[in-house]
Design an enzyme around this catalytic site. Structure first.
Site, short mmCIF file in Angstrom:
data_model
loop_
_atom_site.label_atom_id
_atom_site.label_comp_id
_atom_site.label_asym_id
_atom_site.label_seq_id
_atom_site.Cartn_x
_atom_site.Cartn_y
_atom_site.Cartn_z
N HIS A 112 0.82 -1.22 0.00
CA HIS A 112 0.00 0.00 0.00
C HIS A 112 0.85 1.27 0.00
CE1 HIS A 112 0.49 -0.14 4.51
NE2 HIS A 112 0.48 1.18 4.36
N ASP A 142 0.23 -7.58 1.43
CA ASP A 142 0.70 -6.20 1.59
C ASP A 142 2.22 -6.12 1.59
OD1 ASP A 142 0.36 -3.47 1.77
OD2 ASP A 142 0.17 -3.44 3.93
N ASN A 214 5.29 4.94 9.13
CA ASN A 214 6.02 3.76 9.60
C ASN A 214 5.79 2.56 8.70
OD1 ASN A 214 5.79 4.90 12.83
ND2 ASN A 214 7.65 3.85 12.20
N SER A 215 4.72 2.59 7.92
CA SER A 215 4.36 1.43 7.10
C SER A 215 5.53 1.01 6.21
CB SER A 215 3.15 1.77 6.22
OG SER A 215 1.99 1.93 6.99
N GLY A 271 -11.15 -24.37 -0.66
CA GLY A 271 -12.52 -24.34 -1.17
C GLY A 271 -13.56 -24.68 -0.14
N VAL A 273 -15.95 -22.92 3.33
CA VAL A 273 -16.33 -21.82 4.20
C VAL A 273 -16.28 -22.36 5.62
CG1 VAL A 273 -18.15 -20.19 4.81
CG2 VAL A 273 -17.80 -20.81 2.42
N ILE A 274 -15.60 -21.64 6.51
CA ILE A 274 -15.35 -22.16 7.85
C ILE A 274 -15.84 -21.21 8.93
CG2 ILE A 274 -13.39 -23.60 7.22
CD1 ILE A 274 -11.55 -21.34 8.10
#
Length: 352
Positions: A112, A142, A214-215, A271, A273-274
């Site tokens: 970013h 990121d 800081n990123s 694959g 959904v949890i």
């Protein structure tokens, strides 16, 4: 005689207090050597982004020009007189941090920080400025890998983020609000944090003061090794409020290796959904405690579907790694090489 005894008692108390303070002082870390050894390997990153805006887009946001009032016609005629409403070039600038990982100019920072940048300028501690190019960038983690044309640069030493412990002292070096080479210290507050927008990153949570700028900067342990990249803060004001997050260096280097070897980043995909396993669900599944990731849906034609996973299965281990909570699973799956066959331990119908 009584006075002498009182003085003796006071002297002993003073000596005890001084010894206590001395022991406490020795127990606190001294970061001076760490900063001196690594400050030159931390860089300031400045980006430029050139955009074009139409004159009407420069009006105050929320300004509503009612049709038929004549005001909208006035602005249209005004901008026509200023060049027919032609786009006006604008330039924006952002600041961030980074650090050198190889002497020939490879630099790590956040995705970013350099996103949509037309120009990236890297400034070193001696005020030398070099233009950098992006070798690869991964939005999901990121992480971005930059390259500058230089030799014999000071580099950081990379550590191991798999063996961190809550309570460890850590130090960040970066450029908060553009103040170059600022050092802030704190401790690791938690490990393996999963944020809503970054389920593939098991973040390191710290109480180190991290602010805009800081990123992309490094997070060091007491051995002077980089164990993470400072990435995000949680704040209601936009400033530091005691909760900051860093990307573990092991996750970072996995991304770097993929960028160097194939030019892009790929991740394993299961694959499913949890959801978390609650105490009530654990009892019904025959688990001694709430643990694992409960499958609430299996995606059609997915690796999970082809392997025979079913709704209601609880994943306890994936590729030999424990799954304590549902948030543990995505990073483990994501780091798994695409096409690799792995063993998975599940609880189904009260049986392993």
């Amino acid at each position: 005689m009584r006075v002498n005894k009182n003085w003796a008692a006071l002297t002993m108390l003073f000596a005890w207090l001084m010894l206590s303070f001395s022991v406490q002082a020795r127990s606190l870390p001294d970061f001076t050597e760490l900063v001196a050894d690594n400050g030159d390997a931390v860089v300031n990153i400045r980006t430029h982004n050139k955009t074009e805006e139409t004159p009407t887009s420069m009006l105050p946001r929320g300004l509503d020009l009612p049709e038929g009032s004549g005001i909208d016609d006035f602005f249209k005629k005004f901008f026509e007189g200023q060049g027919g409403g032609a786009p006006i070039p604008r330039e924006s600038e952002s600041l961030g941090s980074g650090f050198v990982i190889s002497s020939d100019g490879y630099i790590l920072t956040n995705h970013h920080v350099i996103k949509d940048a037309d120009e990236i300028i890297v400034r070193f501690s001696d005020r030398t400025e070099l233009e950098a190019k992006v070798l690869g960038s991964d939005e999901r983690s990121d992480v971005a890998l930059l390259k500058v044309d230089a030799k014999n640069l000071k580099t950081v030493k990379l550590g191991d983020s798999d063996n961190l412990k809550v309570g460890e002292w850590v130090l960040a070096i970066g450029s908060p609000f553009g103040f170059d080479y600022s050092a802030t210290a704190g401790i690791i507050s938690a490990l393996g944090r999963s944020l809503p927008s970054d389920s593939y990153v098991p973040f390191i949570q710290t109480d180190v003061a991290i602010n805009p700028g800081n990123s992309g900067g490094p997070l060091f342990n007491l051995d002077g090794e980089v164990i993470g990249i400072n990435s995000q803060i949680y704040s209601r004001t936009g400033g530091f409020m005691g909760v900051s997050f860093a990307i573990p260096i092991d996750t970072v280097m996995n991304v770097v290796e993929q960028i160097k070897s194939q030019g892009y980043v790929s991740r394993g995909w299961l694959g499913v959904v949890i959801q978390d396993v609650t105490r009530e669900l654990a009892e019904s599944f025959g688990l001694s405690k709430p643990s694992g990731a409960l499958i609430s849906r299996v995606v059609d034609d997915s690796p999970a579907a082809r392997a025979g996973f079913k709704t209601g299965d609880v994943i306890l281990k994936f590729d030999g790694k424990e799954v304590e909570t549902s948030s543990d699973l995505p990073p483990i799956v994501g780091r798994t090489k695409v096409g690799k066959e792995v063993d998975v331990e599940v609880m189904r119908n009260n049986k392993h």
